[in-house]
Design a protein around this motif. Structure first.
Motif, PDB file in Angstrom:
ATOM      1  N   ASN A 180       0.834  -1.206   0.000  1.00  0.00           N
ATOM      2  CA  ASN A 180       0.000   0.000   0.000  1.00  0.00           C
ATOM      3  C   ASN A 180       0.870   1.258   0.000  1.00  0.00           C
ATOM      4  N   ILE A 181       1.866   1.269  -0.897  1.00  0.00           N
ATOM      5  CA  ILE A 181       2.718   2.457  -1.037  1.00  0.00           C
ATOM      6  C   ILE A 181       1.951   3.520  -1.825  1.00  0.00           C
ATOM      7  N   ASN A 182       2.125   4.768  -1.428  1.00  0.00           N
ATOM      8  CA  ASN A 182       1.344   5.860  -2.018  1.00  0.00           C
ATOM      9  C   ASN A 182       1.818   6.203  -3.431  1.00  0.00           C
ATOM     10  N   LEU A 183       1.418   5.371  -4.377  1.00  0.00           N
ATOM     11  CA  LEU A 183       1.668   5.611  -5.796  1.00  0.00           C
ATOM     12  C   LEU A 183       0.324   5.534  -6.510  1.00  0.00           C
ATOM     13  N   THR A 184       0.199   6.248  -7.615  1.00  0.00           N
ATOM     14  CA  THR A 184      -0.988   6.092  -8.459  1.00  0.00           C
ATOM     15  C   THR A 184      -0.536   5.403  -9.743  1.00  0.00           C
ATOM     16  N   VAL A 185      -1.095   4.243 -10.006  1.00  0.00           N
ATOM     17  CA  VAL A 185      -0.726   3.496 -11.215  1.00  0.00           C
ATOM     18  C   VAL A 185      -1.897   3.547 -12.196  1.00  0.00           C
ATOM     19  N   ILE A 186      -1.644   4.122 -13.357  1.00  0.00           N
ATOM     20  CA  ILE A 186      -2.674   4.183 -14.399  1.00  0.00           C
ATOM     21  C   ILE A 186      -2.297   3.152 -15.459  1.00  0.00           C
ATOM     22  N   CYS A 187      -3.103   2.111 -15.525  1.00  0.00           N
ATOM     23  CA  CYS A 187      -2.790   0.995 -16.432  1.00  0.00           C
ATOM     24  C   CYS A 187      -3.723   1.054 -17.642  1.00  0.00           C
ATOM     25  N   ILE A 188      -3.136   1.304 -18.784  1.00  0.00           N
ATOM     26  CA  ILE A 188      -3.921   1.405 -20.013  1.00  0.00           C
ATOM     27  C   ILE A 188      -3.977   0.015 -20.632  1.00  0.00           C
ATOM     28  N   ASN A 189      -5.143  -0.590 -20.500  1.00  0.00           N
ATOM     29  CA  ASN A 189      -5.297  -1.993 -20.892  1.00  0.00           C
ATOM     30  C   ASN A 189      -5.985  -2.069 -22.249  1.00  0.00           C
ATOM     31  N   ASN A 190      -5.159  -2.372 -23.275  1.00  0.00           N
ATOM     32  CA  ASN A 190      -5.734  -2.514 -24.615  1.00  0.00           C
ATOM     33  C   ASN A 190      -5.719  -3.979 -25.067  1.00  0.00           C
ATOM     34  N   ASN A 191      -5.457  -4.864 -24.131  1.00  0.00           N
ATOM     35  CA  ASN A 191      -5.543  -6.319 -24.359  1.00  0.00           C
ATOM     36  C   ASN A 191      -4.553  -6.848 -25.389  1.00  0.00           C
ATOM     37  N   ILE A 192      -3.487  -6.091 -25.657  1.00  0.00           N
ATOM     38  CA  ILE A 192      -2.551  -6.545 -26.691  1.00  0.00           C
ATOM     39  C   ILE A 192      -1.225  -5.807 -26.542  1.00  0.00           C
ATOM     40  N   TYR A 193      -0.144  -6.361 -27.097  1.00  0.00           N
ATOM     41  CA  TYR A 193       1.143  -5.665 -27.177  1.00  0.00           C
ATOM     42  C   TYR A 193       1.125  -4.820 -28.452  1.00  0.00           C
ATOM     43  N   GLY A 194       0.988  -3.503 -28.286  1.00  0.00           N
ATOM     44  CA  GLY A 194       0.928  -2.625 -29.448  1.00  0.00           C
ATOM     45  C   GLY A 194       2.302  -2.312 -30.009  1.00  0.00           C
TER      46      GLY A 194
ATOM     47  N   LEU B 247      -7.440  -7.552 -13.826  1.00  0.00           N
ATOM     48  CA  LEU B 247      -6.404  -6.747 -13.158  1.00  0.00           C
ATOM     49  C   LEU B 247      -6.901  -5.941 -11.955  1.00  0.00           C
ATOM     50  N   ALA B 248      -8.000  -5.220 -12.128  1.00  0.00           N
ATOM     51  CA  ALA B 248      -8.472  -4.358 -11.032  1.00  0.00           C
ATOM     52  C   ALA B 248      -8.781  -5.205  -9.791  1.00  0.00           C
TER      53      ALA B 248
ATOM     54  N   GLU C 251      -7.401   1.092 -13.837  1.00  0.00           N
ATOM     55  CA  GLU C 251      -7.289   0.349 -15.092  1.00  0.00           C
ATOM     56  C   GLU C 251      -8.255   0.990 -16.084  1.00  0.00           C
ATOM     57  N   VAL C 252      -7.708   1.426 -17.210  1.00  0.00           N
ATOM     58  CA  VAL C 252      -8.575   2.018 -18.236  1.00  0.00           C
ATOM     59  C   VAL C 252      -8.551   1.107 -19.453  1.00  0.00           C
ATOM     60  N   ILE C 253      -9.710   0.518 -19.747  1.00  0.00           N
ATOM     61  CA  ILE C 253      -9.812  -0.313 -20.955  1.00  0.00           C
ATOM     62  C   ILE C 253      -9.794   0.627 -22.155  1.00  0.00           C
ATOM     63  N   SER C 254      -8.857   0.364 -23.059  1.00  0.00           N
ATOM     64  CA  SER C 254      -8.626   1.310 -24.151  1.00  0.00           C
ATOM     65  C   SER C 254      -8.603   0.576 -25.489  1.00  0.00           C
ATOM     66  N   GLN C 255      -8.838   1.346 -26.545  1.00  0.00           N
ATOM     67  CA  GLN C 255      -8.891   0.709 -27.873  1.00  0.00           C
ATOM     68  C   GLN C 255      -7.546   0.793 -28.584  1.00  0.00           C
TER      69      GLN C 255
END
Lengths: 374, 286
Positions: free
Chosen positions: B116-130, B160-161, B200-204
């Motif tokens: 529970n370290i005070n970091l904000t992780v924004i994970c852009i999840n596009n379901n693939i290696y772009g 993930l979430a 986690e942001v599901i992205s296109q």
């Protein structure tokens, strides 16, 4: 006040780190280096510093690079298997010019090898372990006092040249106990904050740059990609890459005089020179002294800094010496460096001892007598 | 649109524009949402430190006028851990993707959540290696196609979430690029949460995921999201069959827990007379 202590090498390393200003340590338990972490876990809070046990050595190497950009002198300690895991992030630290200190208390290898026994099998990994061209600095202590002194020196060199520095110790030096003297005042090299934020180029093509920490308004971009003077990625530009990687090498190679350190005993008139570093130096010097009592012209050459390799110094020695004997606890790593530099003048020999025991003075003495014709 | 400049342009490194992102990529939307979230959380922009690994989403910090550390593949959270411990005044934000965070960096992700370290992780999840050209990732839906799953993947994807919430994070949520107001609010909440926060942001990714999965245009992908999103609150009323292949959005954790760096500070205060010293590397004496 001068302090005299009777402590273990790994504890002396931790004391040296604290004295040099290390205030962040991240590590992962591994034999035979763990006492470095354990000592700092006890002491760092009292020194207004931070200790973190990471989930693995990859994370430990990452954390100390982050810690360094956060404004703390940062260190980790490990042994062969952990050193292997750190290699990618070590390359990142070279590319991003991040000062960090990595202590490797070497054990029998390869692989899991001999966790509690001594070895020096990581010397070439310190030289070439990460991918690409770079010039590492490594120091090898052969006593508890030197483990203290060389750890201080490692931090100073890391800051002076904005680069990772390795302390390539070994299990014997890490675990043996000796008296050490901690002087009251020790010269330390503080980091330099750039003077102005305006037009500041953190990766200027001009030797060694001052290093801002994060949160000071420099808006610095740090990347492992090939980058220009601003730090911006420019990975498809051959000239940018060539300029950057050559500068990273030359900032070390052009300053070898300030970095390279050796200890020569009786080398001036020596016909046979025994080259060593780390714990085996103790046996080597002992053998040389016995051989000299027997009337042989023998000297001892110790590499305090195996990297950058003291080429000029070895070449100089080779002009007088007919034979050079390299003593190390692997099957020939530094030996080939000596051979490369000395082969046109001297015949080189290897005492490469593996199995987890130090080469003994009588083994070295026997080799001296063999090559010396006695 | 008239010549009016975005109010957020001043936060970007304009000399680095245009970005490398493909037309139709969701990352631009997320950068916009992030800057709005920072504004709404009323953070001092100069105090931000952005950290990332390798991949498309990890290129974001390079475009934002801020201190930024673009690190090795999967390791951003470990670098961020050192940075935050070394200077706890910084607001440290990690940008990562599904491959970077959940595959090669999975260990660091769960351990940072555990601490529970005070970091904000924004994970852009596009379901693939772009970045590497369309290989399947640990979040690729079962049966989806990628260049390394030419016959459809048989792997089970991570949730993930939920994984991060279970590992101990005090804030974890999932949203999509379709409804950016959720993303903005969630980023704001994450930034204000004094603990490990995961958005986690599901992205296109029309270029790779779309092309290989018959969703070639950004509109096709957004429509797919629209038709397949379920709020977490609705889940109990739906059957397993109805939930198959659905994107469940909502908060998976939102609690208060002791924070890692605060614990280190307390320890330092108890053993010395102060918290860890900041910028100690610049001191001439110790």
């Amino acid at each position: 006040m001068v302090k005299e202590l009777f402590i273990q090498g790994n504890e002396a390393c931790a004391e040296g780190a604290l004295k040099a200003g290390c205030r962040f340590f991240a590590g992962y338990p591994i034999t035979p280096s763990t006492e470095v972490a354990e000592t700092l876990a006890i002491k760092l809070p009292a020194y207004k510093g931070s200790f973190v046990q990471m989930e693995d050595e990859i994370g430990a190497a990452g954390a100390i690079i982050g810690g360094s950009w956060g404004g703390s002198k940062s260190m980790t300690a490990t042994s062969g298997p952990g050193f292997s895991l750190m290699q990618e992030n070590i390359g990142y630290a070279f590319m991003s010019e991040t000062p960090i200190v990595i202590v490797d208390v070497q054990r029998g290898s390869p692989s899991t090898g001999q966790p509690t026994m001594v070895g020096q099998g990581d010397m070439m990994q310190a030289r070439w372990g990460s991918h690409g061209d770079y010039e590492p600095i490594a120091l090898s202590p052969s006593s508890v006092q030197e483990f203290f002194d060389f750890t201080v020196e490692a931090f100073n060199l890391a800051e002076k040249f904005r680069t990772p520095v390795f302390v390539m110790a070994d299990e014997i030096v890490g675990h043996m106990r000796e008296k050490i003297i901690i002087p009251d005042k020790i010269d330390i090299v503080p980091r330099k904050m750039p003077e102005s934020q305006k037009d500041f180029l953190p990766f200027k093509n001009n030797g060694i740059n001052p290093m801002p920490s994060f949160g000071e308004g420099f808006d610095i971009h740090v990347t492992g990609l090939t980058h220009d003077e601003r730090g911006y990625p420019d990975a498809n530009n051959p000239k940018t890459h060539d300029t950057l990687v050559r500068r990273l090498s030359s900032k070390i190679l052009d300053n070898k005089k300030d970095i390279v350190s050796t200890q020569k005993d009786f080398c001036e008139e020596a016909d046979i020179v025994v080259v060593s570093y780390g714990a085996p130096f103790r046996s080597a010097l002992n053998a040389v002294n016995i051989a000299r009592d027997d009337g042989l012209k023998v000297g001892s050459f110790k590499l305090n800094t195996p990297w950058p390799f003291p080429e000029a110094e070895i070449r100089e020695i080779s002009k007088n010496a007919s034979h050079i004997i390299v003593v190390e606890m692997n099957l020939g790593q530094i030996y080939w460096e000596v051979e490369r530099v000395a082969c046109s003048n001297s015949k080189t020999h290897l005492i490469g001892k593996i199995g987890g025991e130090i080469p003994k003075p009588n083994e070295i003495l026997a080799e001296i007598k063999k090559v010396g014709g006695n | 649109m008239p010549d009016e400049k975005s109010p957020f342009l001043k936060y970007l490194r304009e000399d680095r524009l245009p970005t490398i992102f493909c037309p139709g990529c969701g990352i631009g939307t997320i950068i916009n949402s992030f800057l709005k979230g920072v504004n709404e959380a009323e953070l001092d922009f100069d105090n931000l430190a952005l950290v990332s690994g390798i991949g498309c989403s990890s290129r974001i910090p390079g475009y934002i006028q801020s201190d930024s550390l673009h690190t090795t593949h999967g390791r951003a959270i470990s670098f961020a851990t050192g940075l935050k411990v070394s200077n706890s005044d910084l607001d440290v934000v990690v940008f990562t993707g599904d491959g970077d965070a959940a595959s090669i960096g999975g260990n660091h992700l769960i351990h940072a959540a555990r601490r529970n370290i005070n970091l904000t992780v924004i994970c852009i999840n596009n379901n693939i290696y772009g970045m590497t050209g369309g290989q399947i990732s640990p979040t690729s839906p079962k049966g989806s196609f990628g260049s390394t799953a030419p016959y459809g993947t048989t792997d089970n994807p991570f949730n993930l979430a939920e994984l991060v919430a279970t590992a101990g994070a005090s804030y974890s949520a999932r949203w999509t690029t379709l409804k950016i107001h959720h993303v903005v609010r969630s980023i704001k909440d994450a930034l204000k949460n004094p603990g490990f926060s995961f958005v986690e942001v599901i992205s296109q990714c029309p270029t790779y995921f779309g092309r290989k999965n018959k969703l070639r245009s950004p509109v096709d992908m957004i429509s797919y999201m629209k038709n397949n999103t379920v709020f977490k609150a609705q889940v109990p009323s739906l059957s397993r069959k109805e939930l198959e292949g659905k994107i469940i959005v909502g908060e998976f954790a939102n609690t208060k827990k002791p924070e890692f760096v605060e614990n280190i500070k307390e320890l330092s205060k108890s053993k010395s007379d102060s918290e860890p010293i900041q910028n100690s590397a610049y001191l001439e004496e110790f």
